[in-house]
Design a protein around this motif. Structure first.
Motif, PDB file in Angstrom:
ATOM      1  N   GLN A  30      -6.025   8.775  -0.902  1.00  0.00           N
ATOM      2  CA  GLN A  30      -6.103   9.763   0.338  1.00  0.00           C
ATOM      3  C   GLN A  30      -5.757   9.197   1.367  1.00  0.00           C
ATOM      4  O   GLN A  30      -4.762   9.683   2.202  1.00  0.00           O
ATOM      5  CB  GLN A  30      -7.377  10.108   0.365  1.00  0.00           C
ATOM      6  CG  GLN A  30      -8.214  11.231  -0.279  1.00  0.00           C
ATOM      7  CD  GLN A  30      -9.536  11.551   0.041  1.00  0.00           C
ATOM      8  OE1 GLN A  30     -10.377  10.580   0.410  1.00  0.00           O
ATOM      9  NE2 GLN A  30      -9.787  12.809   0.235  1.00  0.00           N
ATOM     10  N   GLU A  31      -6.034   7.678   1.760  1.00  0.00           N
ATOM     11  CA  GLU A  31      -5.655   7.186   3.137  1.00  0.00           C
ATOM     12  C   GLU A  31      -5.477   5.695   2.795  1.00  0.00           C
ATOM     13  O   GLU A  31      -6.101   5.111   1.892  1.00  0.00           O
ATOM     14  CB  GLU A  31      -6.769   7.199   4.299  1.00  0.00           C
ATOM     15  CG  GLU A  31      -7.174   8.672   4.663  1.00  0.00           C
ATOM     16  CD  GLU A  31      -8.260   8.570   5.686  1.00  0.00           C
ATOM     17  OE1 GLU A  31      -8.463   7.604   6.468  1.00  0.00           O
ATOM     18  OE2 GLU A  31      -9.130   9.455   5.384  1.00  0.00           O
ATOM     19  N   ILE A  32      -4.716   4.988   3.773  1.00  0.00           N
ATOM     20  CA  ILE A  32      -4.376   3.442   3.731  1.00  0.00           C
ATOM     21  C   ILE A  32      -4.799   3.035   5.098  1.00  0.00           C
ATOM     22  O   ILE A  32      -4.288   3.806   5.853  1.00  0.00           O
ATOM     23  CB  ILE A  32      -3.163   3.138   2.979  1.00  0.00           C
ATOM     24  CG1 ILE A  32      -1.988   3.765   3.825  1.00  0.00           C
ATOM     25  CG2 ILE A  32      -3.147   3.527   1.596  1.00  0.00           C
ATOM     26  CD1 ILE A  32      -0.683   3.045   3.411  1.00  0.00           C
TER      27      ILE A  32
ATOM     28  N   GLY B 157      -5.948  -5.030   3.036  1.00  0.00           N
ATOM     29  CA  GLY B 157      -5.554  -3.385   2.856  1.00  0.00           C
ATOM     30  C   GLY B 157      -6.933  -2.666   2.519  1.00  0.00           C
ATOM     31  O   GLY B 157      -7.725  -3.172   1.781  1.00  0.00           O
ATOM     32  N   THR B 158      -7.156  -1.548   2.924  1.00  0.00           N
ATOM     33  CA  THR B 158      -8.071  -0.543   2.634  1.00  0.00           C
ATOM     34  C   THR B 158      -7.741   0.546   2.021  1.00  0.00           C
ATOM     35  O   THR B 158      -6.608   1.270   2.611  1.00  0.00           O
ATOM     36  CB  THR B 158      -9.136  -0.321   3.970  1.00  0.00           C
ATOM     37  OG1 THR B 158      -9.608  -1.289   4.331  1.00  0.00           O
ATOM     38  CG2 THR B 158     -10.156   0.684   3.499  1.00  0.00           C
ATOM     39  N   ILE B 159      -7.945   1.161   0.952  1.00  0.00           N
ATOM     40  CA  ILE B 159      -7.645   2.596   0.230  1.00  0.00           C
ATOM     41  C   ILE B 159      -8.872   3.292   0.213  1.00  0.00           C
ATOM     42  O   ILE B 159     -10.033   2.872  -0.138  1.00  0.00           O
ATOM     43  CB  ILE B 159      -7.364   2.153  -1.169  1.00  0.00           C
ATOM     44  CG1 ILE B 159      -6.018   1.188  -1.126  1.00  0.00           C
ATOM     45  CG2 ILE B 159      -6.907   3.522  -1.773  1.00  0.00           C
ATOM     46  CD1 ILE B 159      -5.876   0.805  -2.835  1.00  0.00           C
TER      47      ILE B 159
ATOM     48  N   LEU C  84       0.815  -1.180   0.001  1.00  0.00           N
ATOM     49  CA  LEU C  84      -0.139  -0.138   0.048  1.00  0.00           C
ATOM     50  C   LEU C  84       1.103   1.209   0.038  1.00  0.00           C
ATOM     51  O   LEU C  84       0.465   2.322  -0.818  1.00  0.00           O
ATOM     52  CB  LEU C  84      -1.032   0.110   1.059  1.00  0.00           C
ATOM     53  CG  LEU C  84      -2.270  -1.023   1.046  1.00  0.00           C
ATOM     54  CD1 LEU C  84      -2.810  -0.961   2.262  1.00  0.00           C
ATOM     55  CD2 LEU C  84      -2.909  -0.820   0.098  1.00  0.00           C
ATOM     56  N   HIS C  85       1.856   1.190   0.655  1.00  0.00           N
ATOM     57  CA  HIS C  85       2.849   2.246   0.817  1.00  0.00           C
ATOM     58  C   HIS C  85       3.439   2.395  -0.574  1.00  0.00           C
ATOM     59  O   HIS C  85       3.585   3.907  -1.154  1.00  0.00           O
ATOM     60  CB  HIS C  85       4.021   2.346   1.918  1.00  0.00           C
ATOM     61  CG  HIS C  85       5.057   3.252   1.758  1.00  0.00           C
ATOM     62  ND1 HIS C  85       4.754   4.660   2.328  1.00  0.00           N
ATOM     63  CD2 HIS C  85       6.273   3.360   1.282  1.00  0.00           C
ATOM     64  CE1 HIS C  85       5.595   5.259   2.181  1.00  0.00           C
ATOM     65  NE2 HIS C  85       6.658   4.501   1.672  1.00  0.00           N
TER      66      HIS C  85
ATOM     67  N   ILE D 102      -8.455  -6.568  -1.297  1.00  0.00           N
ATOM     68  CA  ILE D 102      -8.183  -5.171  -1.199  1.00  0.00           C
ATOM     69  C   ILE D 102      -9.488  -4.413  -1.199  1.00  0.00           C
ATOM     70  O   ILE D 102     -10.375  -4.934  -1.886  1.00  0.00           O
ATOM     71  CB  ILE D 102      -6.933  -4.423  -1.962  1.00  0.00           C
ATOM     72  CG1 ILE D 102      -6.551  -3.118  -1.542  1.00  0.00           C
ATOM     73  CG2 ILE D 102      -7.332  -4.431  -3.599  1.00  0.00           C
ATOM     74  CD1 ILE D 102      -4.945  -2.729  -2.247  1.00  0.00           C
ATOM     75  N   ARG D 103      -9.589  -3.483  -0.158  1.00  0.00           N
ATOM     76  CA  ARG D 103     -10.637  -2.777  -0.249  1.00  0.00           C
ATOM     77  C   ARG D 103     -10.409  -1.419  -0.747  1.00  0.00           C
ATOM     78  O   ARG D 103      -9.661  -0.528  -0.279  1.00  0.00           O
ATOM     79  CB  ARG D 103     -11.513  -3.012   1.165  1.00  0.00           C
ATOM     80  CG  ARG D 103     -12.745  -2.527   1.329  1.00  0.00           C
ATOM     81  CD  ARG D 103     -13.267  -2.735   2.943  1.00  0.00           C
ATOM     82  NE  ARG D 103     -13.155  -4.121   3.107  1.00  0.00           N
ATOM     83  CZ  ARG D 103     -12.348  -4.799   4.099  1.00  0.00           C
ATOM     84  NH1 ARG D 103     -11.676  -4.220   4.660  1.00  0.00           N
ATOM     85  NH2 ARG D 103     -12.535  -5.929   4.117  1.00  0.00           N
TER      86      ARG D 103
END
Length: 191
Positions: free
Chosen positions: A17-19, A26-28, A5-6, A83-84
């Motif tokens: 915007q956020e992880i 993982g959620t994005i 994610l990074h 991943i979400r």
């Protein structure tokens, strides 16, 4: 997952915007206008390969400024990872349809439209899927009344289903939900 994610944030700057990572999933969080671009990237990029959209749903948070969340759950079969992707929308703006990226999103977007009223721009067939065409309101919104607005029944004399305004024949009653078998609530003096 955290390093993936990074690296994703570095690869597509400005889209994410956020992880968040929880239980190795993982959620994005992205803006609504970036949903199609990030989903296409996650599907097509060789380091991602999230080829399957396994779920698309809505969530209602009436106290937030942008009331609805649209959640896309993706699966990469090659790396056995999920991943979400989440985006927040209000009840007027909506989000772009992703049926051009994932064809199975069609019915799920119709369901989110039917039950929450989330508008999907450029959807090829955005109409109700679970409720009747004449249904008023969106039943999974938090502000929708539990009893609904109308009563539906089959009328034997007319040989058809009819809709009638809902009538509540009983007054509202408040129930005392205390159990007489709960020893912490009812203590007896045994002197």
């Amino acid at each position: 997952m955290k390093s993936f994610l990074h690296n994703l944030m570095l690869t597509v700057p400005g889209l994410v915007q956020e992880i968040h990572v929880q239980k190795n999933e993982g959620t994005i969080i992205v803006e609504p206008e970036n949903v199609k671009e990030i989903l296409t990237f996650l599907r097509d990029h060789t380091s991602c390969q999230y080829k399957l959209l396994i779920e698309l749903c809505g969530a209602d948070y009436p106290s937030k400024e942008r009331r609805f969340e649209v959640v896309y759950e993706l699966l990469s079969v090659s790396s056995n990872a999920r991943i979400r992707v989440k985006t927040r929308v209000d009840e007027y703006k909506g989000v772009s349809s992703v049926t051009s990226i994932f064809s199975n999103a069609g019915w799920a977007e119709r369901e989110a439209w039917d039950l929450y009223g989330i508008f999907f721009q450029d959807h090829p067939d955005l109409r109700r899927i679970l409720t009747d065409y004449g249904f008023e309101g969106y039943p999974l919104r938090k502000d929708f009344p539990l009893s609904g607005f109308t009563e539906v029944r089959y009328d034997e004399s007319n040989k058809r289903v009819i809709y009638e305004p809902l009538e509540m024949p009983q007054e509202f009653r408040s129930f005392d939900l205390q159990s007489p078998w709960n020893p912490l609530v009812h203590t007896e003096d045994k002197s």
